[in-house]
Design an enzyme around this catalytic site. Structure first.
Site, PDB file in Angstrom:
ATOM      1  N   SER A  10       0.844  -1.197   0.000  1.00  0.00           N
ATOM      2  CA  SER A  10       0.000   0.000   0.000  1.00  0.00           C
ATOM      3  C   SER A  10       0.877   1.244   0.000  1.00  0.00           C
ATOM      4  O   SER A  10       1.664   1.464   0.925  1.00  0.00           O
ATOM      5  CB  SER A  10      -0.902  -0.001   1.231  1.00  0.00           C
ATOM      6  OG  SER A  10      -1.519   1.263   1.336  1.00  0.00           O
ATOM      7  N   HIS A  35      -1.377  -1.083  -4.193  1.00  0.00           N
ATOM      8  CA  HIS A  35      -2.646  -0.680  -3.587  1.00  0.00           C
ATOM      9  C   HIS A  35      -2.629   0.830  -3.327  1.00  0.00           C
ATOM     10  O   HIS A  35      -1.684   1.351  -2.727  1.00  0.00           O
ATOM     11  CB  HIS A  35      -2.808  -1.471  -2.284  1.00  0.00           C
ATOM     12  CG  HIS A  35      -4.089  -1.259  -1.559  1.00  0.00           C
ATOM     13  ND1 HIS A  35      -5.243  -1.960  -1.845  1.00  0.00           N
ATOM     14  CD2 HIS A  35      -4.406  -0.427  -0.518  1.00  0.00           C
ATOM     15  CE1 HIS A  35      -6.207  -1.579  -1.020  1.00  0.00           C
ATOM     16  NE2 HIS A  35      -5.721  -0.654  -0.206  1.00  0.00           N
ATOM     17  N   ASP A  37      -4.741   4.039  -1.674  1.00  0.00           N
ATOM     18  CA  ASP A  37      -5.821   4.398  -0.754  1.00  0.00           C
ATOM     19  C   ASP A  37      -6.280   5.827  -0.980  1.00  0.00           C
ATOM     20  O   ASP A  37      -5.528   6.770  -0.737  1.00  0.00           O
ATOM     21  CB  ASP A  37      -5.322   4.269   0.695  1.00  0.00           C
ATOM     22  CG  ASP A  37      -5.140   2.821   1.086  1.00  0.00           C
ATOM     23  OD1 ASP A  37      -6.106   2.061   0.977  1.00  0.00           O
ATOM     24  OD2 ASP A  37      -4.019   2.454   1.490  1.00  0.00           O
ATOM     25  N   MET A  39      -8.748   8.739   0.209  1.00  0.00           N
ATOM     26  CA  MET A  39      -9.545   9.134   1.386  1.00  0.00           C
ATOM     27  C   MET A  39     -10.037  10.564   1.216  1.00  0.00           C
ATOM     28  O   MET A  39      -9.260  11.437   0.815  1.00  0.00           O
ATOM     29  CB  MET A  39      -8.681   9.063   2.644  1.00  0.00           C
ATOM     30  CG  MET A  39      -8.060   7.703   2.865  1.00  0.00           C
ATOM     31  SD  MET A  39      -7.018   7.749   4.319  1.00  0.00           S
ATOM     32  CE  MET A  39      -6.348   6.087   4.284  1.00  0.00           C
ATOM     33  N   HIS A  68      -8.497   1.663  -3.804  1.00  0.00           N
ATOM     34  CA  HIS A  68      -9.425   1.478  -2.687  1.00  0.00           C
ATOM     35  C   HIS A  68     -10.024   2.839  -2.349  1.00  0.00           C
ATOM     36  O   HIS A  68      -9.349   3.703  -1.813  1.00  0.00           O
ATOM     37  CB  HIS A  68      -8.617   0.898  -1.503  1.00  0.00           C
ATOM     38  CG  HIS A  68      -9.377   0.703  -0.248  1.00  0.00           C
ATOM     39  ND1 HIS A  68      -8.760   0.441   0.955  1.00  0.00           N
ATOM     40  CD2 HIS A  68     -10.710   0.717   0.026  1.00  0.00           C
ATOM     41  CE1 HIS A  68      -9.671   0.307   1.910  1.00  0.00           C
ATOM     42  NE2 HIS A  68     -10.866   0.481   1.368  1.00  0.00           N
ATOM     43  N   MET A  70     -12.032   5.126  -0.238  1.00  0.00           N
ATOM     44  CA  MET A  70     -12.653   5.362   1.072  1.00  0.00           C
ATOM     45  C   MET A  70     -13.308   6.727   0.985  1.00  0.00           C
ATOM     46  O   MET A  70     -12.876   7.693   1.623  1.00  0.00           O
ATOM     47  CB  MET A  70     -11.580   5.302   2.172  1.00  0.00           C
ATOM     48  CG  MET A  70     -11.199   3.874   2.519  1.00  0.00           C
ATOM     49  SD  MET A  70      -9.631   3.784   3.397  1.00  0.00           S
ATOM     50  CE  MET A  70      -8.530   3.738   1.999  1.00  0.00           C
ATOM     51  N   MET A 139     -11.805  -5.102   5.811  1.00  0.00           N
ATOM     52  CA  MET A 139     -10.910  -4.204   6.544  1.00  0.00           C
ATOM     53  C   MET A 139     -10.533  -4.871   7.865  1.00  0.00           C
ATOM     54  O   MET A 139     -11.409  -5.304   8.620  1.00  0.00           O
ATOM     55  CB  MET A 139     -11.594  -2.865   6.848  1.00  0.00           C
ATOM     56  CG  MET A 139     -11.769  -1.924   5.672  1.00  0.00           C
ATOM     57  SD  MET A 139     -10.279  -1.514   4.735  1.00  0.00           S
ATOM     58  CE  MET A 139      -9.176  -0.893   6.007  1.00  0.00           C
ATOM     59  N   ASP A 177      -6.943  -5.930   4.434  1.00  0.00           N
ATOM     60  CA  ASP A 177      -6.277  -4.631   4.411  1.00  0.00           C
ATOM     61  C   ASP A 177      -6.224  -4.022   5.813  1.00  0.00           C
ATOM     62  O   ASP A 177      -7.265  -3.726   6.409  1.00  0.00           O
ATOM     63  CB  ASP A 177      -7.059  -3.716   3.452  1.00  0.00           C
ATOM     64  CG  ASP A 177      -6.384  -2.379   3.222  1.00  0.00           C
ATOM     65  OD1 ASP A 177      -5.262  -2.175   3.716  1.00  0.00           O
ATOM     66  OD2 ASP A 177      -6.990  -1.534   2.533  1.00  0.00           O
TER      67      ASP A 177
HETATM   68  C1  DX5 Z   1      -6.197   1.890   5.821  1.00  0.00           C
HETATM   69  C2  DX5 Z   1      -5.811   1.603   4.378  1.00  0.00           C
HETATM   70  C3  DX5 Z   1      -4.722   0.613   4.217  1.00  0.00           C
HETATM   71  C4  DX5 Z   1      -3.410   1.048   4.799  1.00  0.00           C
HETATM   72  C5  DX5 Z   1      -2.774  -0.167   5.392  1.00  0.00           C
HETATM   73  O1  DX5 Z   1      -7.301   2.742   5.843  1.00  0.00           O
HETATM   74  O2  DX5 Z   1      -6.930   1.121   3.648  1.00  0.00           O
HETATM   75  O3  DX5 Z   1      -4.541   0.206   2.863  1.00  0.00           O
HETATM   76  O4  DX5 Z   1      -2.521   1.608   3.873  1.00  0.00           O
HETATM   77  O5  DX5 Z   1      -1.658   0.226   6.081  1.00  0.00           O
HETATM   78  P1  DX5 Z   1      -0.900  -0.718   7.105  1.00  0.00           P
HETATM   79  O6  DX5 Z   1      -0.468  -1.927   6.349  1.00  0.00           O
HETATM   80  O7  DX5 Z   1       0.207   0.146   7.558  1.00  0.00           O
HETATM   81  O8  DX5 Z   1      -1.893  -1.063   8.190  1.00  0.00           O
HETATM   82 ZN    ZN Z   2      -6.584   0.192   1.544  1.00  0.00          ZN
END
Ligand code: DX5
Ligand code: ZN
Length: 227
Positions: A10, A35, A37, A39, A68, A70, A139, A177
């Protein structure tokens, strides 16, 4: 159909002052996907990055981009993320009152479609949409931040989803994840996960390439054991 035993670093945990180098590291590693993320500060209490960064990453990254979302009401942005270079687009169950419509919107762009569940959302919420999904993401932390602790109740949830997939005989793969590291990879895979997302445990490691290699070894060993 998506193959199993996938490791997806990620990017959230990468050093953004050296983004090109970090992506190069992924290109030169045995990682399967990257991956990303996204947000929005609404669905989750954090803001990360948007399409412009996805486009830039796409130019440099040779691996599939696993995006992903969010974000609230993700249907507003599916085409833009696809055009920016997303190969897979995962939306949150909790952010979509019209989930079926959004899943088919993703598919109509040609991307693989995924749905993510927060830690408290019942696995059975996916029961009636499972056959339309390429990816079901569970999650294993509350979404919004990297570097959190893995929530161990995720393990029985993975088993439950795996058995639902087996019963329904769908091609859906299970992605986990949050808080994934070399210490818990085996138990997560044993429970039935196909894809491990790992941010901090890879990018903050002393030797990220070697760490990715170790993740791959763990999943390869299990595969031979169960073959
Ligand atoms: C959290 C994200 C993850 C995050 C995971 O909201 O969706 O993808 O990057 O990070 P680690 O592996 O550090 O928990
Ligand atoms: Zn993620």
């Amino acid at each position: 159909m998506i193959s199993r035993n996938i490791i997806a670093p990620s990017l959230l945990a990468a050093d953004f002052t050296r983004l090109a180098e970090e992506i190069d590291l992924i290109n030169n590693s045995s990682a399967d996907w990257l991956h990303l993320d996204i947000m929005d500060g609404q669905f989750v209490p954090n803001i990360s990055f948007g399409m412009m960064v996805v486009q830039a990453v796409r130019k440099l990254c040779k691996k599939p981009l696993d995006v992903h979302l969010m974000i609230e009401d993700p249907g507003r942005y599916i085409e833009q993320f696809r055009e920016s270079g997303a190969d897979h687009i995962t939306v949150h169950y909790e952010a979509c009152p019209h989930l079926h419509r959004v899943v088919h919107q993703i598919k109509s762009t040609g991307a693989k479609a995924g749905v993510a569940l927060n830690p408290h959302t019942p696995i059975t919420s996916l029961e009636d949409i499972l056959e339309d999904l390429d990816i079901a993401l569970i999650m294993s932390v509350n979404p919004g931040f990297g570097g959190q602790q893995f929530i161990y109740q995720t393990i029985p949830r993975v088993r439950k989803l795996k058995s639902l997939i087996t019963t329904k005989n769908t091609k859906t793969v299970i992605e986990i994840d949050g808080g994934v590291g070399l210490h818990n990879a085996e138990v997560i895979l044993q429970a039935g996960a196909d894809i491990l997302v790992a941010g901090s445990s890879i990018f903050k490691a002393e030797d990220p390439i070697r760490t990715i290699e170790k993740f791959k070894q763990i999943s390869d060993n299990l595969e031979t054991k169960f073959a």
